[in-house]
Design an enzyme around this catalytic site. Structure first.
Site: not given
Length: 438
Positions: A14, A103, A203
């Site tokens: 990421v 998260k 989440k």
């Protein structure tokens, strides 16, 4: 206008995607933000092979970025709980804004982090923490701001969805498809967080807090994984007109909020039933707008980077705005620890329908006794499938029930499993219609 200077902590999948999107689309991003967004410093243990950090100040110490006076926004992409928490709180204490895709960090430590950020007047943005590149946080927090949210249900873990999709399409066993997912890089060597629902519960905790205006309460989320789902369960669900999906579900009820992650049978015609592979999708029911669906890539380098950079754009636009006038972190102003008005319901108080699969000795009276046990708990049978078998052979019995409370089903299963003619544990999968009347 003065550039916004960014420090990126973590240059893995990421982080590398974020670095590349920021550099490749720098002109468009600057025009949208109204000012340049420049990478001031990066911290990394290893560098994604697609990243060229030539000319960028680099370090292996993430706290050097958090303490760098030239960094305006810290982008936390290292993952995990403890070091990430310390890093983010250090950045906040130094008056830096924070963007994160973590998260687990938000679900477990978000209440503490948001309090610290509010006291310092800085922004904490976390769109990429849920469903990768799908802008569901912004949609739920702002786009649906006029609505009283009734329920949220979603496929929010791509690994589990990949496994269940291939089990259905190819008739394969869970273990076989999991091995393929690991070989393709969709599942970790230790897949527990994905296949046992922990990742999805992180989440869902975030989505529920934004939807209903309650503090983050990950510890109260019910989680159940997909490792006990068999190819036969998938086949029988199909015969009954359903698809098995690993869903995160949160509903508002008169008794409180449901917060649960588990395998779920949903009708084939539902949109969520037709989300395949590693894709994510979240359905949201609002009282004014009705049902809405958010679909797309739930993970991956650049899909997730898309959400990270979108958060950076928001920070760049809001950086000069008094923090009292910014959109609240969790959508509602004044969220505190008092949850007495809208508590999280214990799982045993949840009401749903059920799919049951049990192995029984093929003798007269066995099925009648099972039906009696269910009836004594107030559970009625909607559908039943029993295969032919020779005398004395174990035969699978498939039951679909009407809606009942979890605690009644727990007691019924305990009694059924205690029967001498029942072999092994009873498989239970919850059933949800998720239609407009829910």
């Amino acid at each position: 206008m003065k550039p916004v200077r960014v420090g990126i902590c973590g240059l893995g999948t990421v982080g590398g995607g974020t670095f590349n999107v920021l550099t490749r689309n720098a002109d468009d991003i600057s025009r949208r933000a109204g000012r340049p967004i420049v990478i001031e410093q990066v911290a990394h243990r290893s560098i994604h092979p697609d990243c060229d950090i030539t000319g960028i100040k680099a370090t292996t110490d993430v706290f050097e970025v958090a303490n760098n006076p030239d960094v305006d926004v810290l982008v936390e992409l290292i993952g995990g709980y403890d070091i990430a928490r310390e890093l983010v709180l250090t950045a906040i204490a130094n008056g830096k804004h924070v963007v994160t895709a973590n998260k687990a960090l938000i679900a477990v430590h978000g209440n503490e982090i948001f309090r610290a950020a509010h006291e310092k007047g800085v922004i904490v943005a976390f769109e990429a923490a849920v469903a990768g590149g799908i802008p569901v946080i912004k949609s739920l927090r702002e786009g649906l701001g006029a609505n009283r949210i009734e329920w949220v249900a979603g496929i929010i873990n791509g690994t589990g969805n990949f496994i269940l999709t291939h089990m259905r399409d190819e008739g394969r066993a869970f273990e076989d498809v999991l091995a393929e997912a690991q070989a393709l890089g969709y599942a970790e060597a230790d897949p527990t967080f994905d296949v046992e629902g922990i990742d999805a519960a992180h989440k869902l905790t975030i989505l529920a807090s934004i939807a209903y205006g309650v503090p983050l309460q990950f510890e109260k989320a019910f989680t159940e994984g997909i490792s006990r789902i068999t190819a036969e369960d998938v086949e029988q669900a199909d015969n009954l007109g359903y698809v098995i999906k690993h869903l995160g579900i949160s509903k508002r009820t008169d008794q409180g909020l449901e917060l649960r992650v588990h395998p779920t049978l949903i009708p084939k015609e539902r949109l969520l039933a037709n989300v395949h592979g590693v894709k994510n999708a979240i359905a949201v029911m609002g009282d004014a707008v009705g049902p809405t669906l958010y679909y797309g890539a739930g993970a991956g380098a650049e899909p997730t980077a898309s959400a990270v950079v979108a958060d950076l754009l928001d920070v760049a636009r809001d950086i000069a705005t008094d923090h009292h006038y910014r959109v609240p972190y969790l959508a509602f102003s004044g969220i505190d620890e008092d949850v007495s008005q809208l508590p999280i319901m214990p799982m045993e108080e949840i009401t749903t329908a059920y799919y049951l699969r049990l192995l029984a000795v093929d003798r007269p009276g066995v099925l009648a006794r099972v039906a009696t046990i269910l009836a004594e708990q107030g559970i009625s049978i909607e559908a039943l499938i029993q295969k032919e078998a020779t005398e004395g052979e174990l035969v699978p019995i498939i039951l679909l029930t009407h809606r009942t409370k979890e605690k009644q089903m727990n007691e019924a299963i305990r009694e059924i499993e205690a029967m001498a003619d029942i072999a092994g544990p009873v498989t239970r999968i919850r059933v949800e219609s998720l239609d407009e009347g829910e």
